[in-house]
Write an enzyme that holds these catalytic residues in place. Structure first.
Site, mmCIF file in Angstrom:
data_model
loop_
_atom_site.group_PDB
_atom_site.id
_atom_site.type_symbol
_atom_site.label_atom_id
_atom_site.label_comp_id
_atom_site.label_asym_id
_atom_site.label_seq_id
_atom_site.Cartn_x
_atom_site.Cartn_y
_atom_site.Cartn_z
ATOM 1 N N GLU A 254 87.291 80.516 39.069
ATOM 2 C CA GLU A 254 87.195 80.702 37.779
ATOM 3 C C GLU A 254 87.861 79.178 36.871
ATOM 4 O O GLU A 254 89.050 79.098 37.246
ATOM 5 C CB GLU A 254 87.861 81.924 37.295
ATOM 6 N N THR A 298 80.121 81.716 33.455
ATOM 7 C CA THR A 298 80.387 82.213 35.047
ATOM 8 C C THR A 298 78.923 82.764 35.575
ATOM 9 O O THR A 298 78.360 82.381 36.693
ATOM 10 C CB THR A 298 81.324 83.387 35.288
ATOM 11 N N HIS A 413 91.608 82.088 33.724
ATOM 12 C CA HIS A 413 90.520 82.204 32.734
ATOM 13 C C HIS A 413 91.325 82.284 31.505
ATOM 14 O O HIS A 413 92.451 82.517 31.216
ATOM 15 C CB HIS A 413 89.812 83.687 32.745
ATOM 16 N N ASP A 472 83.467 77.172 38.852
ATOM 17 C CA ASP A 472 82.464 77.824 37.856
ATOM 18 C C ASP A 472 81.896 76.934 36.557
ATOM 19 O O ASP A 472 80.719 76.805 36.430
ATOM 20 C CB ASP A 472 82.207 79.227 37.623
ATOM 21 N N HIS A 473 82.937 76.506 35.918
ATOM 22 C CA HIS A 473 82.630 75.497 34.649
ATOM 23 C C HIS A 473 83.870 75.330 34.185
ATOM 24 O O HIS A 473 84.951 75.577 34.733
ATOM 25 C CB HIS A 473 81.934 76.431 33.727
HETATM 26 C C1 GP9 Z 1 83.785 88.111 33.525
HETATM 27 C C2 GP9 Z 1 84.152 86.646 34.271
HETATM 28 C C3 GP9 Z 1 84.522 85.359 33.223
HETATM 29 O O1 GP9 Z 1 83.428 89.025 34.361
HETATM 30 O O2 GP9 Z 1 83.276 86.306 35.162
HETATM 31 O O3 GP9 Z 1 83.238 85.107 32.618
HETATM 32 P P1 GP9 Z 1 83.244 83.676 31.836
HETATM 33 O O4 GP9 Z 1 84.023 84.081 30.322
HETATM 34 O O5 GP9 Z 1 84.063 82.779 32.634
HETATM 35 O O6 GP9 Z 1 81.932 83.440 31.614
HETATM 36 MN MN MN Z 2 84.115 81.888 34.417
#
Ligand code: GP9
Ligand code: MN
Length: 633
Positions: A254, A298, A413, A472-473
């Site tokens: 994340e 994500t 996150h 992921d980003h």
């Molecule tokens: C939520 C998690 C986070 O289930 O995958 O999402 P994001 O805000 O990073 O897209």
């Molecule tokens: Mn994410």
């Protein structure tokens, strides 16, 4: 007829109040919605109102009392049925109804069987407002009187109902920014805009993609196919199949960006374990890989990795095109005898995952209900990564092998909060609390990954697995440029911003002794072919846009979802062409040939998704099914 003192529109008010109060009570009694503060409670309370005002308000156009009353009763009954259908559905699926579920014929047998089981006699309660309205129409003295409403009054009425809607949306936006543009979670949508508005929004999104799908036909694939075939990269047979038959563990890290890897913050190492992997003899480390996600964050990265296609420019493809035909990595590995699954300790409807994973052929989704979230084990949106990894490995020990597990982490996150006991380093000292805390949560993530490796070893799964991990980003948005420039010691130009979109990729193959730092400029879209080829799975007939990074044909050209791009020589960002080496502006001609190609490639990807074109493609033979009827599948 006897004159009464009741207000003129009392029957309309009764209808609205009854459905409103019932809906609010049902929210509390029949759905499991977490309400965290008074504002959320207030939003929940007012969210049915704007829709009810509008829909019942149509009765103001009726001239006869009989027609008006009939309209109110029918509307009330329809709304009661809709709400009740959601309740019954929720009892079984813990989710709200979305149109694609109704269209997916495979769901019907499930639905039918479960519906019968989840209906009780006491459910008449859900229709109590209809019954009371019926009684009110019968007994309220002025209910039989026709009321002629002046157009000005009607206008004022609908202005008020629109004002209530905007108040609702405004509050929802402050509570959950980007709720409608990103549409990330059904539960959040219902909590913030209400069940009825949610259904309208759902119908809008789904009908938009249905219309595009209906207009598409197989002939559009000809051009796309030519493009894909002419850009295809041959596998590198020196590494092809070197991980054949292994369990595949793909970890979504994340918000992890490359700028923290192999770096320190105020003398503290941020990612010690990942740093050691960058030099490990069994690990390929990719420091020049860029994320290519859009609003779907994500879920977009998941989409890219599974399909080798770009996500969409607007909205999350997990929501808009969950009914499409795909040829996902899960599907391919299923065919090779793998047990495919995703593990993520969050609500399953987040990013529409529960629906999308069916389309991606994922055998099982271990959502929050598959995890024990003990007191103190959750932070931000769910279970902390360390207990998450431990419990995930426990699940793996029970799986049929080989398996393909995608693990989605959550602790690193936004807004990057962490309890004292999980803080292994101190905060940074900029004017951005977000960036300051980010280093700590990234450090926690590093610790959790180390524990994942330890657990896999302890449970005897390590040797037979290949572990792929990717950021992921981005985690730090451009709002924190000032703080970021303090940390990096340089100004954040559009060039630097683009470079900050690098996310780390690790491919760890125990015992392989093949480890190296792969400097190649690449993107998340390359992960699918690269990984499948390592597993010895051919992709030469696949409709994918990435290329195997180990292939001699791999081109150093990464396209971001917003049209920016990076090659080995240039970075194109903010409509300016930069020299990659110096970060200085360079002549536009150096970027010109790529600008068109970037738009072309994104366009082909959009075409495939919007037209649901893979339904016209046979990936076994590579044949285009051009003559097939449009409504195939
Ligand atoms: C939520 C998690 C986070 O289930 O995958 O999402 P994001 O805000 O990073 O897209
Ligand atoms: Mn994410």
């Amino acid at each position: 007829m006897k004159k009464t003192n009741y207000p003129k529109h009392s029957i309309l008010a009764v209808a609205i109040l009854l459905t409103w109060i019932k809906t609010y009570v049902v929210y509390h009694t029949s759905f499991d919605m977490k309400i965290e503060n008074v504002m959320q409670q207030f939003i929940l309370f007012i969210n049915p109102l704007s829709f009810l005002l509008a829909v019942y308000g149509i009765s103001l156009f009726f001239k006869s009392a009989k027609a008006r009353n009939r309209y109110l009763l029918i509307t009330s009954s329809i709304l009661a049925i809709i709400l009740y259908a959601n309740v019954a559905f929720y009892r079984f699926f813990s989710d709200f109804i979305t149109l694609p579920v109704l269209f997916q014929t495979s769901n019907f047998s499930d639905l039918g069987a479960s519906a019968a089981e989840t209906i009780y006699v006491s459910d008449v309660f859900y229709f109590i407002d209809v019954l009371l309205l019926f009684a009110a129409i019968k007994w309220l003295p002025n209910a039989k009187e026709a009321t002629i409403v002046k157009p000005a009054i009607r206008r004022a009425y609908f202005v008020i109902s629109a004002a209530v809607l905007f108040l609702n949306l405004g509050l929802a936006e402050t509570e959950r920014p980007q709720l409608l543009t990103r549409s990330f979670d059904r539960e959040l949508l219902v909590k913030n805009i209400g069940t009825y508005n949610y259904h309208i929004y759902d119908i809008y999104i789904q009908s938009k993609s249905h219309a595009q799908r209906a207009l598409a036909d197989g002939s559009e694939l000809v051009e796309v196919n030519n493009y894909v075939r002419s850009n295809q990269a041959e596998p590198n047979y020196e590494v092809f199949g070197t991980a054949e038959g292994k369990n595949v563990i793909v970890v979504s890290l994340e918000s992890l960006q490359t700028f923290v890897v192999n770096e320190e913050m105020n003398g503290q190492v941020v990612t010690p374990f990942l740093n050691s992997l960058t030099k490990d003899k069994d690990t390929y480390y990719f420091p020049n890989l860029y994320h290519q996600t859009g609003l779907g964050k994500t879920s977009d990265s998941e989409f890219i990795v599974e399909n080798g296609l770009y996500p969409l420019g607007g909205g999350a493809v997990f929501f808009t095109n969950s009914g499409n035909t795909y040829n996902s990595m899960s599907e391919k590995l299923n065919e090779k005898g793998y047990f495919t699954n995703v593990m993520h300790s969050n609500n399953k409807s987040f990013w529409n995952r529960d629906i999308m994973y069916d389309a991606l052929d994922v055998d099982k989704f271990y959502d929050v209900d598959s995890y024990e979230v003990a007191e103190g084990d959750a932070v931000n949106w769910g279970l902390k990564d360390i207990p998450f990894f431990k419990q995930s490995v426990n699940h793996m020990t029970e799986m049929q092998q080989p398996f393909y597990s995608r693990l989605i982490t959550l602790t690193n996150h936004y807004p990057f909060h962490l309890e004292k006991e999980d803080q292994f380093i101190s905060e940074y000292d900029s004017n951005s609390g977000t960036l300051n805390r980010y280093f700590q949560t990234a450090r926690y993530m590093d610790e959790s990954v180390k524990i994942l490796f330890d657990e896999l070893k302890a449970k005897g799964l390590y040797e037979d697995s290949i572990i792929v991990m990717y950021g992921d980003h981005y985690g730090i948005s451009e709002n924190h440029n000032e703080a970021m420039s303090q940390y990096l010691g340089k100004e954040i130009t559009p060039f630097e911003s683009a470079q900050l979109q690098r996310v780390p990729l690790f491919i760890h193959m125990p015992g392989s002794d093949q480890g190296e730092v792969v400097e190649e400029v690449s993107g998340q879209i390359d992960i699918r072919p690269t990984l499948l080829h390592l597993l010895g799975v051919e992709t030469s007939k696949d409709m994918q846009l990435g290329a195997d990074v180990f292939s001699k044909d791999h081109e150093e050209f990464v396209i971001f979802r917003d049209g920016r791009f990076v090659t080995d020589k240039v970075v194109y960002a903010g409509n300016v062409c930069y020299d990659k080496e110096t970060g200085e502006e360079t002549e536009a001609a150096a970027c010109a040939p790529y600008i068109e190609r970037a738009a072309e490639e994104l366009g082909y990807s959009d075409k495939i998704i919007n037209g649901d074109l893979l339904r016209f493609y046979d990936e076994k033979t590579g044949n285009l099914l051009i003559d097939q009827a449009k409504d195939k599948k």
